[in-house]
Write an enzyme that holds these catalytic residues in place. Structure first.
Site, PDB file in Angstrom:
ATOM      1  N   GLU A 127       8.017   8.349  13.878  1.00 17.08           N
ATOM      2  CA  GLU A 127       8.289   7.799  12.545  1.00 17.08           C
ATOM      3  C   GLU A 127       8.231   8.848  11.448  1.00 17.08           C
ATOM      4  OE1 GLU A 127       6.112   4.602   9.550  1.00 17.08           O
ATOM      5  OE2 GLU A 127       6.162   4.199  11.702  1.00 17.08           O
ATOM      6  N   LYS A 178       0.149   2.119  16.205  1.00 17.46           N
ATOM      7  CA  LYS A 178       0.763   3.275  15.568  1.00 17.46           C
ATOM      8  C   LYS A 178      -0.338   4.147  14.985  1.00 17.46           C
ATOM      9  CE  LYS A 178       2.810   3.193  11.477  1.00 17.46           C
ATOM     10  NZ  LYS A 178       3.784   2.804  10.432  1.00 17.46           N
ATOM     11  N   GLU A 202      10.261   3.152   5.066  1.00 10.89           N
ATOM     12  CA  GLU A 202       9.230   2.567   4.208  1.00 10.89           C
ATOM     13  C   GLU A 202       9.214   3.182   2.818  1.00 10.89           C
ATOM     14  OE1 GLU A 202       4.986   4.527   4.708  1.00 10.89           O
ATOM     15  OE2 GLU A 202       5.778   3.972   6.664  1.00 10.89           O
ATOM     16  N   ASN A 255       0.810  -1.212   0.000  1.00  9.67           N
ATOM     17  CA  ASN A 255       0.000   0.000   0.000  1.00  9.67           C
ATOM     18  C   ASN A 255       0.846   1.267   0.000  1.00  9.67           C
ATOM     19  OD1 ASN A 255       0.386   0.946   2.955  1.00  9.67           O
ATOM     20  ND2 ASN A 255      -0.159  -1.199   3.152  1.00  9.67           N
ATOM     21  N   LYS A 312      19.050   1.562 -15.864  1.00 12.68           N
ATOM     22  CA  LYS A 312      20.153   2.358 -15.344  1.00 12.68           C
ATOM     23  C   LYS A 312      20.134   2.376 -13.819  1.00 12.68           C
ATOM     24  CE  LYS A 312      21.454   6.128 -17.359  1.00 12.68           C
ATOM     25  NZ  LYS A 312      21.484   7.502 -17.910  1.00 12.68           N
ATOM     26  N   LYS A 334      -1.442   8.076  13.017  1.00 10.01           N
ATOM     27  CA  LYS A 334      -0.983   9.146  12.134  1.00 10.01           C
ATOM     28  C   LYS A 334      -0.994  10.484  12.862  1.00 10.01           C
ATOM     29  CE  LYS A 334      -0.524   6.328   8.725  1.00 10.01           C
ATOM     30  NZ  LYS A 334       0.816   5.960   8.245  1.00 10.01           N
ATOM     31  N   GLU A 371       4.415  -4.915  10.582  1.00 10.52           N
ATOM     32  CA  GLU A 371       3.253  -4.038  10.686  1.00 10.52           C
ATOM     33  C   GLU A 371       1.985  -4.830  10.381  1.00 10.52           C
ATOM     34  OE1 GLU A 371       2.328   0.555   9.463  1.00 10.52           O
ATOM     35  OE2 GLU A 371       3.394  -0.678   7.990  1.00 10.52           O
ATOM     36  N   ASP A 386       3.368   8.527  13.449  1.00  9.71           N
ATOM     37  CA  ASP A 386       3.902   8.515  12.088  1.00  9.71           C
ATOM     38  C   ASP A 386       3.468   9.790  11.373  1.00  9.71           C
ATOM     39  OD1 ASP A 386       4.710   7.994   9.516  1.00  9.71           O
ATOM     40  OD2 ASP A 386       3.426   6.246   9.223  1.00  9.71           O
ATOM     41  N   ALA A 387       4.444  10.630  10.989  1.00  5.98           N
ATOM     42  CA  ALA A 387       4.149  11.891  10.301  1.00  5.98           C
ATOM     43  C   ALA A 387       4.195  11.765   8.790  1.00  5.98           C
ATOM     44  CB  ALA A 387       5.126  12.972  10.751  1.00  5.98           C
ATOM     45  N   ASN A 388       4.555  10.596   8.267  1.00  6.10           N
ATOM     46  CA  ASN A 388       4.573  10.338   6.823  1.00  6.10           C
ATOM     47  C   ASN A 388       5.365  11.380   6.035  1.00  6.10           C
ATOM     48  OD1 ASN A 388       1.556   8.987   7.556  1.00  6.10           O
ATOM     49  ND2 ASN A 388       2.865   7.819   6.153  1.00  6.10           N
ATOM     50  N   HIS A 433       7.278  -2.211   6.842  1.00  2.00           N
ATOM     51  CA  HIS A 433       6.023  -1.559   6.487  1.00  2.00           C
ATOM     52  C   HIS A 433       5.194  -2.504   5.624  1.00  2.00           C
ATOM     53  CE1 HIS A 433       3.852   0.639   3.237  1.00  2.00           C
ATOM     54  NE2 HIS A 433       3.450   1.419   4.215  1.00  2.00           N
ATOM     55  N   ASP A 457      10.137  -1.998   3.077  1.00  2.00           N
ATOM     56  CA  ASP A 457       9.050  -2.877   2.630  1.00  2.00           C
ATOM     57  C   ASP A 457       9.486  -3.548   1.340  1.00  2.00           C
ATOM     58  OD1 ASP A 457       6.729  -3.996   1.564  1.00  2.00           O
ATOM     59  OD2 ASP A 457       5.456  -2.295   2.087  1.00  2.00           O
TER      60      ASP A 457
END
Length: 403
Positions: A253, A196, A279, A68, A115, A198, A355, A227-229, A336, A306
């Protein structure tokens, strides 16, 4: 763990051939959002690798899907990676002694004329194929993938159960503090002990009461991760670090852009407590740069690469080699994605956990139907391969590819 290590080989037998590779784009749309992504149009790729090996009157098929957070990679699969594998000399895709498919040889064929650098979305396409290849390899050997990996790389030792945490706490339309508390309680009711959530999608003054609500339900801040992404710039990341440090959370995170290693090192040093990231790094080269320059500490921090997003298990093994070279234990890895491939890797290669997504990303979330979470751990299915057939709603989606 080296990719060059000689695996334990089965008795010589006729070589396996790939007959066909099928792919399809499916929806995993959801009204949820994190700090940067709205999942209302999210898609994923699914793949079936059909072999000429037959069992119980049916061809053995390896299945794979993309994790995901990244969109389907159908164009790359159809235009580059699948054709390369199907055009290759079948002898170049198998291990000479066992006759089984060789994931490392297939990976090399798939990556011809690519490449270096710029890993981006092609790492997702290769990761989907790689999952299906390993699924087929283990099915042909008639063993669960985690046992196959343990035999090849850990002298047969594997973890009979794996720590899993519940990933949730997304921003939903109309969801308030009471709704968040209900969500966290539901995870406890289903056997999870760590959650966890967000952050970063609303002002810090609004996120702090959300964090405190989760702590209240779980009863211990060390059972809550945030987790602040990658949302924050340096000022916001440090402000958040300063505000949450007194809680003593499980980890903080991905506060900033995942490729800004210097910024991450500054935040890590200022925060002092456990951090987690990885992740959105899609190669062992990126993993090496994170460990070299991102300020990560092997005694307390967590890496979350992941494999389904980062060129598959073949390159994940290289990532584990990089970690080992820099003094990191595989037990500091908690991938992840919340999918069964990472679960099998965690058990077979001795990772620190996995996770889990109890309520989002259907049908790719979760694990085998017969393996509930108990006291924060999940047992492994005995199904050959990755075990995707033991998750009924996922298998129905995969079967749409035929077979």
């Amino acid at each position: 763990m080296s990719a060059l290590a000689s695996p334990t080989l089965s008795a010589r037998r006729p070589a396996v051939s790939i007959v066909e590779i099928r792919e399809k784009t499916v929806s995993v749309a959801s009204p949820i959002r994190n700090a940067v992504v709205d999942f209302s149009q999210m898609t994923a790729s699914i793949v079936a690798v059909v072999t000429d090996r037959v069992r119980d009157g049916k061809p053995i098929i390896g299945y794979g899907f993309s994790s995901n957070g990244r969109y389907a990679a159908g164009g790359l699969l159809r235009e580059r990676f699948i054709p390369r594998i199907l055009r290759a000399d079948p002898a170049a895709l198998v291990d000479e002694e066992s006759g089984n498919l060789d994931p490392f040889a297939i990976w090399k064929v798939a990556m011809q004329n690519e490449k270096p650098g710029g890993h981006g979305e092609r790492s997702v396409a290769v990761g989907v194929l790689d999952m299906a290849i390993w699924d087929a390899v283990a099915k042909i050997e008639d063993v669960p993938l985690y046992k196959l990996l343990a035999d090849r790389y850990r002298g047969g030792a594997y973890d009979e159960k794996v720590f899993v945490y519940a990933a949730g706490g997304y921003y939903y339309p109309g969801k308030d503090i009471a709704g968040l508390k209900d969500e966290v309680r539901s995870y406890l009711d289903r056997g999870y002990t760590q959650v966890k959530m967000k952050i970063g999608g609303v002002p810090l003054a609004e996120d702090l009461p959300r964090i405190e609500a989760a702590i209240q339900v779980l009863g211990d801040a060390s059972r809550v991760a945030v987790d602040a992404n990658g949302r924050f710039d340096l000022r916001a990341a440090l402000a958040c670090a300063d505000a949450i440090k007194p809680y003593g959370l499980a980890w903080y995170e991905e506060p900033c852009d995942p490729l800004d290693y210097q910024l991450h090192a500054i935040v890590t040093s200022a925060y002092g407590l456990p951090m987690a990231t990885g992740e959105n790094l899609f190669s062992h080269q990126d993993a090496r740069n994170l460990i070299r320059y991102g300020g990560m500490r092997p005694d307390r921090d967590w890496v979350q690469f992941d494999c389904a997003l980062s060129y598959g298990l073949v390159d994940y093994i290289r990532t584990l080699d990089v970690l080992d070279e820099h003094g990191w234990s595989s037990r500091r890895c908690i991938p992840h994605g919340g999918h069964q491939l990472s679960l099998a890797i965690a058990a077979g290669l001795g990772l620190g956990g996995n996770e889990s997504y109890p309520d989002v990303f259907f049908p790719f979330n979760g694990f085998a139907d017969e393996t509930p979470v108990e006291d924060g751990y999940i047992a492994l299915s005995d199904a050959p391969g990755v075990g995707l057939e033991r998750k009924s709603n996922l298998y129905e989606t995969l079967r749409s590819l035929g077979g």
